[in-house]
Design an enzyme around this catalytic site. Structure first.
Site, mmCIF file in Angstrom:
data_model
loop_
_atom_site.group_PDB
_atom_site.id
_atom_site.type_symbol
_atom_site.label_atom_id
_atom_site.label_comp_id
_atom_site.label_asym_id
_atom_site.label_seq_id
_atom_site.Cartn_x
_atom_site.Cartn_y
_atom_site.Cartn_z
ATOM 1 N N TYR A 214 0.875 -1.338 0.046
ATOM 2 C CA TYR A 214 0.060 0.036 -0.023
ATOM 3 C C TYR A 214 1.005 1.145 0.084
ATOM 4 C CZ TYR A 214 -4.377 -2.392 1.134
ATOM 5 O OH TYR A 214 -5.511 -3.159 0.942
ATOM 6 N N HIS B 9 -16.544 -3.863 -1.457
ATOM 7 C CA HIS B 9 -15.195 -4.167 -1.564
ATOM 8 C C HIS B 9 -14.903 -5.517 -0.647
ATOM 9 C CE1 HIS B 9 -10.885 -3.614 -2.450
ATOM 10 N NE2 HIS B 9 -10.787 -3.689 -0.911
#
Ligand code: NAG
Ligand code: NAG
Ligand code: NAG
Ligand code: NAG
Ligand code: NAG
Ligand code: NAG
Ligand code: NAG
Length: 563
Positions: A201, A379
């Site tokens: 990330y 998601h």
């Protein structure tokens, strides 16, 4: 005098409110012809699977509308109607050639209203999205060639040049506006070295605009350099306390990790997303100095080394302010610590839940307006198979705000709902995720990695309020003694039930990240997902093959618009 004016005003507003509520049933609109004489509005109802159309044509003669495999009349499913000298007429036809279509044996369309006004004929009608009549067209979430024609009188005869076709994706409507001179803000990273880790990330906190006055973002476009590794991107706005830009791995304790107001979201498989015509995401103005955090999730299963990436989002904006400011509410299960539970391996349909109880919104916002939800992004990570977003009022489920029965990690995008759904103060939103871990031998954590799991639904709504997330997780301190990671499916049900019935710890935060924590939420039972049944008058035909074929797969998700 003043009171009277006020009174008149409120009557007027009540009245306009009423009409716009009726319009909310048909949020989509397209002109089918270049001269803007033929206007189609539509919307659909999730539960019954009906789709409603309103065709307005600048003609007082007959008007026709249909679905065609090729754009020609051959094979088309057509309705023709009008206001004639002897009253209204309206019929369901099918065409077998370039000549007068034939009347269907089954009339599958219902006329809701027929109005002739100011030289314009407005025909409002409804049908089942999935028709079991072989003489009707089966509507799917793909671009469909719509055809239209109209006459100058009510005698239905050759339309001459008053005909045309336009391809529109009715169930997954994304208007395509390409305008190379349109202005956009760029939120992207520059030359990020993607590590050879499977999951990475990257976070960049930056200023994205110098707009000194308020503008509206109306379209979000991915700008991706490495589609093989860029998995999803989120753009958040930061609270005023975050003043230092940075460009780092996420969640390393930087202050900007607290930027959690979602502004834009994109997931693998998604494309351009355009907001409804009357709504925009605010940017600039009083917010001019706030920073934004772009979070890019790189998924690098082959652990390739040496990728240097510059990807991000383009945010198209306009100074022509739209009627509503859009907000995005993050609901579902809080994906970060202190969640302590795992999903057991070898489970074929393990469920996780998150609760958003809007009763607590009044602690942040007063009064809490009705939130008009028009789109959703669902998601989970790799093990996710289904996501359902239940909408509850007074303890009863009234609807789904999102329903994806065939979730695909590689195909995530913001999807418009078929109609606008109103979330009122006090309503509860429960997100349910179903995971398949049959191919795993170890438990799956709740967390940020692609191999961990999440359960989130981002709701796009207006008018915007300051609340950004409304998430929960079960209070697992009560679970420790009976913690279960058994791969034996017989034990999964008990474990799942135990998790589901634990008190939910609820986290609600606003743009300034003032979290409020409430500890006694619970998960309500969700209703079964609606199934498509052929409501055919002839029971012998009710199990038509096209319906069976569709039931096996996509149709539920088509109905619910969440692809
Ligand atoms: C079509 O008719 C409507 C209603 O009379 C009118 O407002 C509109 O301007 C007309 N459109 C065109 C292109 O003539
Ligand atoms: C394209 O964008 C420019 C700048 O925002 C605007 O002036 C113009 O009207 C747009 N054109 C179309 C066809 O929308
Ligand atoms: C990014 O890398 C390219 C290619 O090496 C280089 O031309 C460019 O200047 C770099 N950009 C920045 C902002 O470092
Ligand atoms: C990549 O993986 C290595 C080894 O597991 C780890 O030490 C490192 O912190 C990871 N890097 C990032 C940026 O996550
Ligand atoms: C996984 O589940 C199947 C039944 O669905 C069972 O037969 C098998 O033994 C399980 N595997 C393990 C490792 O427990
Ligand atoms: C979880 O439950 C325990 C025991 O009831 C309680 O003491 C604790 O405060 C709860 N934790 C949270 C985060 O609410
Ligand atoms: C939501 O909050 C209200 C008010 O505190 C409470 O009565 C209700 O039970 C809560 N709902 C859930 C599902 O926890």
């Amino acid at each position: 005098m003043f009171t009277l004016l006020l009174f008149l005003f409120s009557v007027l507003f009540a009245w306009t409110g009423g009409t716009s509520a009726a319009d909310d049933g048909m949020p989509f609109m397209e002109y089918l012809d270049p001269n803007r004489l033929v206007c189609l509005k539509w919307g659909f109802d999730n539960v019954q699977g009906e789709i409603t159309f309103q065709l307005a044509v600048n003609s007082t003669g007959w008007v026709g509308f249909g679905f065609s495999p090729s754009g020609e009349m051959y094979g088309a499913d057509i309705v023709i109607g009008g206001v004639g000298p002897n009253g209204n007429y309206f019929n369901d036809y099918h065409a077998i050639g370039e000549f007068m279509p034939l009347l269907d044996k089954e009339q599958s369309y219902t006329l809701l209203s027929m109005v002739e006004n100011d030289g314009q004929t407005i025909m409002t009608f409804q049908r089942a999205i999935q028709s079991c009549d072989n003489e009707d067209y089966h509507i799917t979430a793909k671009p469909i060639k719509l055809i239209y024609a109209y006459g100058t009188s009510d005698e239905i005869k050759y339309h001459g040049p008053r005909r045309g076709t336009k391809e529109v994706n009715l169930l997954n409507y994304m208007p395509r506006t390409s305008n190379s001179s349109a202005k956009y803000l760029s939120a992207k990273v520059t030359n990020v070295t993607v590590p050879s880790n499977k999951t990475y990330y990257h976070c960049k906190v930056m200023k994205i605009s110098d707009l000194s006055t308020k503008h509206h973002i109306y379209q979000i476009e991915p700008d991706i350099e490495h589609p093989d590794v860029v998995h999803h991107m989120l753009l958040y706005h930061c609270p005023p306390g975050v003043t230092e830009p940075y460009d780092n791995p996420c969640y390393m304790g930087d202050k900007g990790d607290m930027c959690f107001g979602v502004v834009a979201a994109w997931g693998a498989g998604g494309g351009v997303y355009e907001l409804p015509e009357d709504a925009g995401i605010p940017v600039g103005g009083a917010d001019n100095n706030i920073l934004y955090r772009l979070e890019i999730h790189y998924n690098n299963p082959q652990q390739k080394a040496g990728i240097v990436d510059s990807s991000g989002l383009r945010l198209y904006y306009t100074d022509q302010l739209r009627q509503h400011d859009v907000g995005i509410l993050n609901t579902g299960m809080l994906p970060i610590l202190p969640v302590q539970y795992t999903i057991p391996p070898n489970a074929s349909d393990f469920h996780s839940y998150g609760l958003c109880n809007t009763s607590y919104f009044s602690q942040f916002v007063s009064p809490v307006p009705n939130l008009q939800v028009f789109a959703v992004l669902l998601h989970t990570h790799l093990a996710g198979r289904k996501i359902r977003v239940g909408h509850f009022r007074n303890g009863n489920q009234i609807d789904f705000l999102g329903l994806e029965e065939n979730y695909n990690f590689e195909m995530q995008q913001t999807v418009n709902l078929g109609s606008i759904k109103t979330v009122m103060q006090g309503d509860e939103i429960i997100v349910e995720c179903t995971y398949d871990t049959k191919d795993r031998t170890r438990p799956t954590k709740i967390g940020l990695s692609t191999y961990d799991e999440m359960c989130l639904a981002f709701l796009y709504y207006y008018p915007a309020i300051s609340i950004t997330s409304c998430l929960s997780q079960p209070n697992t301190t009560l679970l420790s003694t009976t913690y279960n990671q058994s791969p034996d499916p017989k034990e999964h049900a008990d474990y799942e039930e135990m998790l589901k019935t634990l008190p939910q710890v609820q986290f609600i935060s606003d743009a300034k990240r003032r979290p409020s924590v409430h500890i006694n939420g619970f998960i309500r039972e969700m209703m079964a997902s609606p199934t498509v049944e052929c409501q055919h008058e002839n029971p012998a035909k009710s199990l038509c093959t096209s319906c069976i074929a569709n039931m096996g797969g996509v149709i539920l998700s088509l109905l619910w618009m969440v692809v």
